[in-house]
Design an enzyme around this catalytic site. Structure first.
Site, short mmCIF file in Angstrom:
data_model
loop_
_atom_site.label_atom_id
_atom_site.label_comp_id
_atom_site.label_asym_id
_atom_site.label_seq_id
_atom_site.Cartn_x
_atom_site.Cartn_y
_atom_site.Cartn_z
N TYR A 138 1.24 -6.11 -0.83
CA TYR A 138 0.02 -5.47 -0.31
C TYR A 138 0.33 -4.94 1.09
O TYR A 138 0.44 -5.71 2.04
CB TYR A 138 -1.12 -6.50 -0.28
CG TYR A 138 -2.46 -6.01 0.26
CD1 TYR A 138 -2.72 -4.67 0.51
CD2 TYR A 138 -3.49 -6.91 0.49
CE1 TYR A 138 -3.94 -4.24 1.00
CE2 TYR A 138 -4.73 -6.49 0.97
CZ TYR A 138 -4.95 -5.16 1.22
OH TYR A 138 -6.17 -4.75 1.71
N LYS A 166 0.71 -2.27 -3.43
CA LYS A 166 -0.60 -1.67 -3.19
C LYS A 166 -0.48 -0.97 -1.85
O LYS A 166 -0.29 -1.60 -0.82
CB LYS A 166 -1.65 -2.77 -3.13
CG LYS A 166 -3.00 -2.32 -2.65
CD LYS A 166 -4.05 -3.29 -3.12
CE LYS A 166 -4.97 -3.75 -2.01
NZ LYS A 166 -5.67 -2.66 -1.38
C1 LIG Z 1 -9.53 -2.31 4.19
C2 LIG Z 1 -10.04 -1.93 2.86
O1 LIG Z 1 -11.12 -2.34 2.49
N1 LIG Z 1 -9.26 -1.15 2.13
C3 LIG Z 1 -9.54 -0.81 0.79
C4 LIG Z 1 -8.31 -0.89 -0.02
O2 LIG Z 1 -7.20 -1.03 0.38
C5 LIG Z 1 -10.16 0.56 0.51
O3 LIG Z 1 -10.74 0.47 -0.76
C6 LIG Z 1 -11.18 1.00 1.53
O4 LIG Z 1 -12.18 0.01 1.69
C7 LIG Z 1 -11.87 2.29 1.14
O5 LIG Z 1 -10.91 3.25 0.83
C8 LIG Z 1 -12.79 2.81 2.24
O6 LIG Z 1 -12.04 3.23 3.34
C1 LIG Z 2 -9.51 -2.83 -1.29
C2 LIG Z 2 -8.49 -3.66 -0.86
O1 LIG Z 2 -7.51 -3.18 -0.73
C3 LIG Z 2 -8.66 -5.05 -0.62
O2 LIG Z 2 -9.74 -5.54 -0.74
O3 LIG Z 2 -7.70 -5.72 -0.31
#
Ligand SMILES: CC(=O)N[C@H](C=O)[C@@H](O)[C@H](O)[C@H](O)CO
Ligand SMILES: CC(=O)C(=O)O
Length: 293
Positions: A138, A166
């Site tokens: 991640y 990811k």
């Molecule tokens: C920090 C976080 O939540 N990241 C998520 C996934 O990595 C994303 O799904 C974002 O929330 C989304 O793209 C909105 O910026």
């Molecule tokens: C969305 C996302 O990357 C997380 O929840 O870790």
């Protein structure tokens, strides 16, 4: 070990908390169901940023992994994020979720201290060593401060149990290099607002917070882009990004939970120190729901 194909679209699962910050099991089960029945996700990424995971105790993390698995059964693919800067905890959680039958494990790059690459590599190899499971790295440099190079990712992928990443970054040059250099590695797009360009570059799937409510549009973008229907996909990405901009302006995880409430899901509060919902925030979420759903 699960041999399930890991490709596809995953919601980064939100967790329902009550006013006191305790897990609301009924609400959590409803969020899982909504992702399966309404958003039609291929899988769930449990224990990520969106799950407010880094604010929870080990026992709470285990409880969430148990509830999500118990509700989802084998209907969809489940990935458990077990990373933490307490490596012993990550090892314990990796065993725990493997015993529960999770299809893969993921771990955030260790953060806060400036760990060297050798330490990062040791961390991944230690978590995956004693479990019969697959690891998805991640990578989320904007929150962790950890930027790895193409070659460093390659060193991690040299371990056959480390099967994917990811990729939550806007570095599309690195993403393209990664796709070309490691064609067999599973790459999941992490920024929902960039799903279309990431799909054009050949990601195998995506994992995102907004898919908990906007999964249907995400599916359209992903499928249209794979069929090279780019202008149609872009129309839907535009609407999606209007929605994401409104969500981000109003507070990311809280607003998604409030949108779920509008959809009849008991999504509850966020965990402190994330703030409680103000009346203005609630009112705005109602407007956003009416506009997009
Ligand atoms: C920090 C976080 O939540 N990241 C998520 C996934 O990595 C994303 O799904 C974002 O929330 C989304 O793209 C909105 O910026
Ligand atoms: C969305 C996302 O990357 C997380 O929840 O870790």
């Amino acid at each position: 070990m699960s041999t399930r194909d890991l490709k596809g679209l995953y919601s980064a699962l939100l967790v329902a908390f009550d006013e006191n910050g305790n897990i609301n099991e009924k609400g959590l089960r409803q969020i899982v169901r909504h992702n399966i029945d309404v958003c039609k996700m291929d899988g769930l990424y449990v224990g990520g940023s969106t799950g407010e995971n880094f604010m929870l105790s080990t026992e709470e993390k285990k409880r969430i992994f148990e509830i999500a698995k118990d509700e989802a059964k084998d209907d969809i693919t489940l990935i458990a994020q077990v990373g933490s800067i307490n490596l012993k905890e990550s090892v314990e959680l990796a065993k725990f979720v493997t015993d529960l039958g999770y299809d893969a494990i993921s771990a955030v790059t260790p953060f806060y201290y400036k760990f060297s690459f050798d330490e990062i590599k040791y961390y991944y190899e230690t978590i995956i060593k004693d479990v019969d499971n697959r690891m998805i790295i991640y990578s989320i440099p904007f929150l962790t401060g950890v930027d790895m190079s193409l070659a460093q990712f390659g060193e991690l992928f040299a371990n056959p149990k480390i099967v994917g990443v990811k990729f939550t970054a806007a570095d599309f040059y690195l993403l393209e290099r990664m796709r070309k250099t490691y064609p067999d590695v599973l790459i999941f797009a992490g920024f929902d607002e960039m799903l279309l360009p990431a799909t054009v570059l050949g990601v195998d799937g995506a994992i995102g917070s907004t898919y908990n409510v906007n999964g249907v549009r995400a599916r359209q973008i992903f499928e249209l882009a794979k069929q090279e229907k780019i202008s149609e996909a872009l129309e839907i990405q535009h609407v999606t990004n209007d929605l994401i901009t409104d969500i981000l302006d109003n507070g990311l995880y809280g607003t998604i939970k409030l949108l779920l409430e509008e959809a009849g899901v008991e999504a509850g509060c966020c965990r402190e120190p994330m703030k409680k919902y103000s009346p203005e925030m609630r009112a705005r979420a109602k407007e956003i729901y009416k506009k997009y759903f």
